[in-house]
Structure formats: structure tokens, C-alpha cells
Design a protein around this motif. Sequence first.
Motif, PDB file in Angstrom:
ATOM      1  N   THR A 138     -26.882 125.564 -19.640  1.00  0.00           N
ATOM      2  CA  THR A 138     -27.248 126.486 -20.720  1.00  0.00           C
ATOM      3  C   THR A 138     -26.267 126.370 -21.876  1.00  0.00           C
ATOM      4  OG1 THR A 138     -27.938 127.928 -18.941  1.00  0.00           O
ATOM      5  CG2 THR A 138     -27.905 128.893 -21.132  1.00  0.00           C
ATOM      6  N   GLU A 141     -26.860 123.142 -23.753  1.00  0.00           N
ATOM      7  CA  GLU A 141     -28.070 123.240 -24.581  1.00  0.00           C
ATOM      8  C   GLU A 141     -27.825 124.113 -25.806  1.00  0.00           C
ATOM      9  OE1 GLU A 141     -31.407 122.455 -21.169  1.00  0.00           O
ATOM     10  OE2 GLU A 141     -31.210 124.466 -22.018  1.00  0.00           O
ATOM     11  N   LYS A 168     -34.347 115.286 -13.028  1.00  0.00           N
ATOM     12  CA  LYS A 168     -35.041 116.403 -13.687  1.00  0.00           C
ATOM     13  C   LYS A 168     -34.139 117.077 -14.725  1.00  0.00           C
ATOM     14  CE  LYS A 168     -38.664 119.281 -11.995  1.00  0.00           C
ATOM     15  NZ  LYS A 168     -39.180 120.080 -10.948  1.00  0.00           N
ATOM     16  N   GLU A 169     -32.881 117.280 -14.349  1.00  0.00           N
ATOM     17  CA  GLU A 169     -31.928 117.902 -15.286  1.00  0.00           C
ATOM     18  C   GLU A 169     -31.697 116.994 -16.504  1.00  0.00           C
ATOM     19  OE1 GLU A 169     -28.975 120.580 -12.480  1.00  0.00           O
ATOM     20  OE2 GLU A 169     -28.851 118.394 -12.310  1.00  0.00           O
ATOM     21  N   GLN A 171     -33.757 114.768 -17.664  1.00  0.00           N
ATOM     22  CA  GLN A 171     -34.997 114.805 -18.446  1.00  0.00           C
ATOM     23  C   GLN A 171     -35.030 116.045 -19.347  1.00  0.00           C
ATOM     24  OE1 GLN A 171     -38.382 114.762 -15.888  1.00  0.00           O
ATOM     25  NE2 GLN A 171     -39.647 113.737 -17.414  1.00  0.00           N
ATOM     26  N   HIS A 172     -34.640 117.152 -18.776  1.00  0.00           N
ATOM     27  CA  HIS A 172     -34.623 118.413 -19.515  1.00  0.00           C
ATOM     28  C   HIS A 172     -33.639 118.337 -20.681  1.00  0.00           C
ATOM     29  CE1 HIS A 172     -35.332 122.677 -19.962  1.00  0.00           C
ATOM     30  NE2 HIS A 172     -34.030 122.841 -20.119  1.00  0.00           N
ATOM     31  N   LYS A 175     -34.858 116.097 -23.468  1.00  0.00           N
ATOM     32  CA  LYS A 175     -35.854 116.793 -24.285  1.00  0.00           C
ATOM     33  C   LYS A 175     -35.151 117.658 -25.334  1.00  0.00           C
ATOM     34  CE  LYS A 175     -39.850 117.478 -21.674  1.00  0.00           C
ATOM     35  NZ  LYS A 175     -40.430 118.195 -20.559  1.00  0.00           N
ATOM     36  N   THR A 176     -34.140 118.402 -24.864  1.00  0.00           N
ATOM     37  CA  THR A 176     -33.377 119.270 -25.769  1.00  0.00           C
ATOM     38  C   THR A 176     -32.670 118.452 -26.850  1.00  0.00           C
ATOM     39  OG1 THR A 176     -32.927 120.640 -23.851  1.00  0.00           O
ATOM     40  CG2 THR A 176     -31.654 121.130 -25.814  1.00  0.00           C
TER      41      THR A 176
END
Length: 355
Positions: A138, A141, A168-169, A171-172, A175-176
Motif C-alpha cells: 500500500t 502504491e 499476482k503482486e 502484476q498488481h 498495473k499501478t
Amino acid sequence: MTSVLDLVRPDLRAFTGYASARREKATGHVWLNANESPWRSSADAGLGLNRYPEPQPAALRARMADLYGVPAERLMVTRGSDEGIDLLVRAFCRAGIDGVLIAPPCFGMYAVSARVQNAPLVEVPLDDDGKHFSLDLTAVEDVIAHGDVRVVFLCSPANPTGQALSIKEIQHLAKTATGKVVLVLDEAYAEFSSVGSAAGLLDEFPHLILLRTLSKAYAMAGARIGAVLADPDVIGVLRSVSAPYSVAAPSASLALEALSETAQAEAKSRIATTVRERDALVRALRGIGGVARVYPSEGNFLLVRFADADAVLKRLLAAGVVVRDMRAMPQLGDALRISIGTPDENAAMLGALTR
Ligand SMILES: Cc1ncc(COP(=O)(O)O)c(C=O)c1O
């Protein structure tokens, strides 16, 4: 802002770099264009070192691309991943303006390259819950969304703390990162991890950049060969800011051999041994008095806290066993990092600890 090229330093966007003699696509048999010696040295063991090397050794580039599962145009061969780190900071960060995010305690060269470029450093410390370290996703990001950061360096598996991010992390985070920062994932230790590489995400996320190296699992630290895996446009930018011949011909030739079928099979078997030894060492160390904590590790090293790290360091040194003192790093005031050696070396280390 959509293209990753929009994040490159504006003064470098149209920059093509040094036009070296070897970059010119000339053909001929009398080479008088690069002020080289026309004669080979008696020290030359057949590599033709009187000539400058290929700026990007094509055969090695193709083999590394194959190894890492990307097309060759997505790969730049570098003088170790240290060179990749440096090129990325120089290409994307305007001195004194664009920041670099790191998650300490982490590999020191990210901060060194930022310092050399005078790029402000933004630190998002790792969380330690008493059992393992983890990334504060968090907070990272948040900085990406609101900070003046251009380059984010994350390491998975992380040195020296050992944890890995899941695909997955990543990838997330990718994206950010899109449109805002370049997300650099340092996979120096990926071969030792059960998570594997994020190379499969590169097509989808041009803002994601991976660093690989032959220094660890492929036993070529002395040859200085690494790679940046990225969008082909990013590769073009990095090549324009790199030294014209950063990969020496003997290193490229040895690295190619280190990736032969036989050598790869040998590396695979040694990786398996390292992982087995690592997991056995975790169990053994946890049973030794004075060991306060052994962190789980996805790399070829263990981070260990001791009740008296100073005494342990001295005892190991007296037995001729050299480990890395991590006590100057944030959160690691009582920790040493132990690389996984051969079974004999690991036994010697354990012997010195328990004697
Ligand atoms: C996380 C990490 N990245 C990169 C490097 C540097 O690797 P290379 O030898 O390819 O420059 C290291 C070296 O220890 C490392 O731990």
C-alpha cells in the motif's frame, strides 16, 4: 502519459548515443576504420581481441533471451546487473528532480546509483512481523500515485531479507506503475525461488523492467554478465546511454559456454543442491543456541539474527569462515547474511558456530 518513453529524461529522448565503428553495418575484409591494431597479441587465445567486440554480442543475446523466455529485442546484455541498475537511473531520472524508490533493507546498489545521479531517494521500509519480511504494498502504491518518483526498484527474491513477491503482486504493482513510473524487478536470485520469473508479464506491461544475472545460479560473477529485460523501446534508450563496448569479448564468450546445454544441466543440479542445503541449514541453525531468528529464504543465502552477532562474526572469522555483516543496515542491527556454499563449506560454518 501513456508510453513508457514519456518517462525517459526529456533531454535524452532524441539522443542516439555514440556512433561506434562496430555499430556501422559495413562489410569488407580490410578493416581500417577503428584505430585497432591489425595484429593479434601473443596473449590472445583465439578470440581476435585486437578488434573491438560487438556492442551487443548477438549469440549470447539470443541464448540469454532463450534462457529467460523473451524475444531477443527485449533483452540487453549488460556488464552485470549493476550496469543495468545504473543505466536505468541515468536514463529515467533528471538529477535533483526525479526520485528512486527502494524498500530497505535491500541491495545497496540502487541507492548508490541514485546518489551518483543525484536522484532523490524515497524509502519504503520492509515490514518485519517477527517471522518474515514483506513489502508494504500500500505504501509503495501510495508513493507511485503521489510521489515524484520515476524508478521503483524491487527485488524478488529480496537480498538480504529472502522473501519473494508473488506473480499476482507483481502484476498488481505493474498495473499501478503504468504511465507513472518504471517498475524494476531485480530477479538476481529467481533461479533459487519457487515463484519463478515475471518475464511472462513483460508483453502486457511496458513499464515493467526485469534484471537478470549470470553471477549467481550460473557461477559467472567474475565475468560480469547480466541482462535487462524490457520493452524494445526501453532497450533502445538504455543502449544509447551505455558505453559503446561494455561487454568484453572474453566475458561474452565464456558466458555463452556457461549457457551450453551441459553447463545448464550442471547449473540446474547445483541450484537443486543449493536449495536443499539452504532448507537444511534453516533447520540446523534454528537449533543452535544464540541464534535468535532465521528468516525463510527464496535465494542462495540466509539472513540470521543472533543474540551476539559480534561474537559470532569473530568466531566464524577465527575459523576462516567469512559471512556478510549486515548490522549497518536499517532493521538489521543484530543480523548476518550467510551465503549457501558447498555441503562441505556449510558443514564447516555450522561446525564453527557450534564448537
Ligand atoms: C539483488 C542483487 N541485484 C544485483 C546484484 C549484482 O549482480 P551482478 O553481479 O549481475 O552485477 C546483486 C549482487 O549481489 C544482488 O544481490
